[in-house]
Design a protein around this motif. Structure first.
Motif, PDB file in Angstrom:
ATOM      1  N   ALA A 181       0.813  -1.216   0.000  1.00 42.92           N
ATOM      2  CA  ALA A 181       0.000   0.000   0.000  1.00 42.92           C
ATOM      3  C   ALA A 181       0.846   1.266   0.000  1.00 42.92           C
ATOM      4  CB  ALA A 181      -0.939  -0.011   1.206  1.00 42.92           C
ATOM      5  N   ARG A 182       2.023   1.219   0.629  1.00 39.13           N
ATOM      6  CA  ARG A 182       2.854   2.419   0.725  1.00 39.13           C
ATOM      7  C   ARG A 182       3.260   2.926  -0.656  1.00 39.13           C
ATOM      8  NH1 ARG A 182       8.220   3.719   0.634  1.00 39.13           N
ATOM      9  NH2 ARG A 182       8.910   5.408   2.032  1.00 39.13           N
ATOM     10  N   ARG A 183       3.774   2.035  -1.500  1.00 35.82           N
ATOM     11  CA  ARG A 183       4.240   2.450  -2.823  1.00 35.82           C
ATOM     12  C   ARG A 183       3.094   2.973  -3.687  1.00 35.82           C
ATOM     13  NH1 ARG A 183       8.356  -2.427  -4.679  1.00 35.82           N
ATOM     14  NH2 ARG A 183       9.944  -2.110  -3.054  1.00 35.82           N
ATOM     15  N   LEU A 233       2.760  17.849  -3.454  1.00 35.78           N
ATOM     16  CA  LEU A 233       4.029  17.140  -3.655  1.00 35.78           C
ATOM     17  C   LEU A 233       4.905  17.214  -2.404  1.00 35.78           C
ATOM     18  CD1 LEU A 233       4.863  18.239  -7.313  1.00 35.78           C
ATOM     19  CD2 LEU A 233       4.154  15.957  -6.539  1.00 35.78           C
ATOM     20  N   LEU A 234       4.850  18.344  -1.700  1.00 34.16           N
ATOM     21  CA  LEU A 234       5.635  18.484  -0.464  1.00 34.16           C
ATOM     22  C   LEU A 234       5.145  17.507   0.605  1.00 34.16           C
ATOM     23  CD1 LEU A 234       7.743  19.921   1.256  1.00 34.16           C
ATOM     24  CD2 LEU A 234       6.019  21.655   1.802  1.00 34.16           C
ATOM     25  N   LEU A 247       5.554  12.204   3.621  1.00 32.37           N
ATOM     26  CA  LEU A 247       4.972  10.885   3.883  1.00 32.37           C
ATOM     27  C   LEU A 247       5.916   9.767   3.443  1.00 32.37           C
ATOM     28  CD1 LEU A 247       1.224  11.393   2.879  1.00 32.37           C
ATOM     29  CD2 LEU A 247       2.180  11.152   5.160  1.00 32.37           C
ATOM     30  N   ALA A 248       6.672   9.990   2.371  1.00 32.15           N
ATOM     31  CA  ALA A 248       7.633   8.985   1.916  1.00 32.15           C
ATOM     32  C   ALA A 248       8.680   8.700   2.981  1.00 32.15           C
ATOM     33  CB  ALA A 248       8.305   9.449   0.625  1.00 32.15           C
ATOM     34  N   MET A 249       8.936   9.686   3.835  1.00 33.95           N
ATOM     35  CA  MET A 249       9.921   9.506   4.900  1.00 33.95           C
ATOM     36  C   MET A 249       9.327   8.870   6.154  1.00 33.95           C
ATOM     37  SD  MET A 249      12.287  12.961   4.616  1.00 33.95           S
ATOM     38  CE  MET A 249      10.921  14.132   4.678  1.00 33.95           C
ATOM     39  N   VAL A 250       8.042   9.101   6.414  1.00 35.83           N
ATOM     40  CA  VAL A 250       7.480   8.640   7.686  1.00 35.83           C
ATOM     41  C   VAL A 250       6.631   7.374   7.572  1.00 35.83           C
ATOM     42  CG1 VAL A 250       7.455  11.011   8.553  1.00 35.83           C
ATOM     43  CG2 VAL A 250       5.393  10.073   7.521  1.00 35.83           C
ATOM     44  N   LEU A 251       6.132   7.051   6.374  1.00 37.17           N
ATOM     45  CA  LEU A 251       5.301   5.853   6.247  1.00 37.17           C
ATOM     46  C   LEU A 251       6.164   4.613   6.415  1.00 37.17           C
ATOM     47  CD1 LEU A 251       2.715   6.247   3.337  1.00 37.17           C
ATOM     48  CD2 LEU A 251       2.269   5.370   5.629  1.00 37.17           C
TER      49      LEU A 251
END
Length: 391
Positions: A67-69, A169-170, A175-179
């Motif tokens: 789900a993350r990707r 986008l920010l 979220l890419a760092m914390v998920l």
């Protein structure tokens, strides 16, 4: 609130905020871009129509890639659609950016991805986290339309599109760092029919969608037809978002006490009252009450319905199991937008469709049956959950 639920809340704020802000841009974009008045509404209908058939593919990707990707890719696409809309020069470019980037982005970043993410993390206890994460929908509804209307005068329509797209986008980068990382499910596919026996719930979900997207996307335009400016009309979406956020938090507390079925019936009944008010409105100020009542009663329906549908499904192949529900939901929304446009062409307004929406919401009340009584301690718990859901 755990990290997964918090991240899901933020993701839905971006996804739904950008998706439902589209209606705020309809009137000003037509004038600024030299578009025909119907073009933005047609683009919205095509985007919704694309989102539906994309759901099975999204479900497959959720199970294979995680789900993350999928969620991050979807957020990148829908945010990128706003950046592209700031640069388009021709009508076909506007429609392509809206439909392909926005439609596919929303398909990959909306409730199917979020439900899968939370469902795998919390299992059969996902109802509360889903309800809390759904506050992100309302947060996005509140902030994105308000920001758009505030930006129209100082930076113009293109500047508003660009600013919202870059903000999306920010948030996606954060979220890419914390998920947390998650894995797809490589196990063999389960037999088809994961939602078999839950057709009444699916039908109620389709009826909910038929009025949800139509009212939220067309309410600003309806308000301008009744005499308000585009800025005043655009803020109706934000007004409804505040009420919806309060309701979502309340529902999360009530869920453990009453269960989803009685709450869903009350929400569908309240939605019918809001649509009746919209169908009879002659003063745009009445639409403030419509936005509050409809927003408060509409968005909690989504996590509550997902809580019913995910009962006893387990985490494996959850994306593919839930994909039919979102296919039905989005196809219903696209058909409803087309029907509303036809009603407007024939009658010069949306009253007839809103009146039909009252009947659809009342029908949804009857489809959400009463919850099952608790089974004896010796009963099979999986069977109890299935029986409770299908009533």
């Amino acid at each position: 609130m755990d990290r997964v639920t918090g991240a899901a809340l933020a993701a839905q704020a971006v996804s739904f905020g950008l998706n439902f802000s589209a209606g705020v841009f309809f009137a000003p974009a037509s004038g600024s871009y030299g578009l025909a008045a119907a073009t933005p509404a047609i683009a919205a209908g095509l985007a919704v129509a694309l989102t539906g058939p994309a759901q099975p593919v999204v479900g497959m990707l959720l199970d294979r890639l995680g789900a993350r990707r999928v969620l991050l890719a979807g957020l990148t696409l829908i945010s990128g659609s706003y950046v592209a809309l700031a640069a388009v020069q021709q009508t076909w470019q506007f429609i392509a950016a809206y439909v392909l980037l926005g439609g596919l982005g929303f398909a990959a970043s909306s409730s199917l991805a979020v439900t899968t993410l939370i469902g795998r993390a919390h299992g059969d206890r996902a109802g509360g986290p889903l309800a809390r994460a759904s506050v992100g929908v309302n947060l996005g509804q509140l902030l994105a339309p308000w920001a758009a209307t505030a930006l129209f005068q100082p930076v113009g329509v293109r500047g508003a599109y660009l600013t919202l797209g870059l903000a999306g986008l920010l948030v996606t980068a954060v979220l890419a760092m914390v998920l947390p990382q998650d894995r797809g499910d490589p196990a063999p596919a389960r037999p088809a029919g994961g939602l078999r026996g839950r057709r009444r719930v699916l039908a109620s979900f389709a009826l909910h969608s038929a009025t949800l997207y139509t009212l939220l996307l067309l309410l600003p335009k309806y308000a301008t037809e009744l005499g308000w400016s585009a800025v005043q009309a655009g803020r109706l979406v934000s007004v409804g978002a505040v009420a919806a956020g309060i309701t979502a938090l309340t529902v999360a507390r009530l869920l453990g006490r009453f269960g989803p079925e009685p709450i869903l019936r009350a929400l569908h009944l309240t939605r019918a009252a809001a649509l009746a008010l919209a169908a009879t409105a002659t003063d745009p100020r009445v639409l403030v009450a419509v936005a509050v009542i409809f927003g408060a009663a509409s968005f909690p329906v989504i996590p509550l319905t997902m809580a019913l549908l995910t009962r006893d499904l387990g985490g494996a192949r959850l994306g593919r199991a839930l994909a039919p529900a979102w296919l039905i939901h989005q196809v219903s929304a696209g058909a409803a937008l087309a029907a509303a446009a036809a009603v407007h062409t024939l009658t010069g307004g949306y009253r007839g469709f809103f009146a039909l929406g009252v009947l659809l919401s009342l029908t949804a009340v009857t489809l959400v049956g009463p919850a099952a009584r608790p089974a004896p301690a010796t009963a099979n718990p999986g069977r109890t959950l299935r029986e409770e859901t299908t009533r």
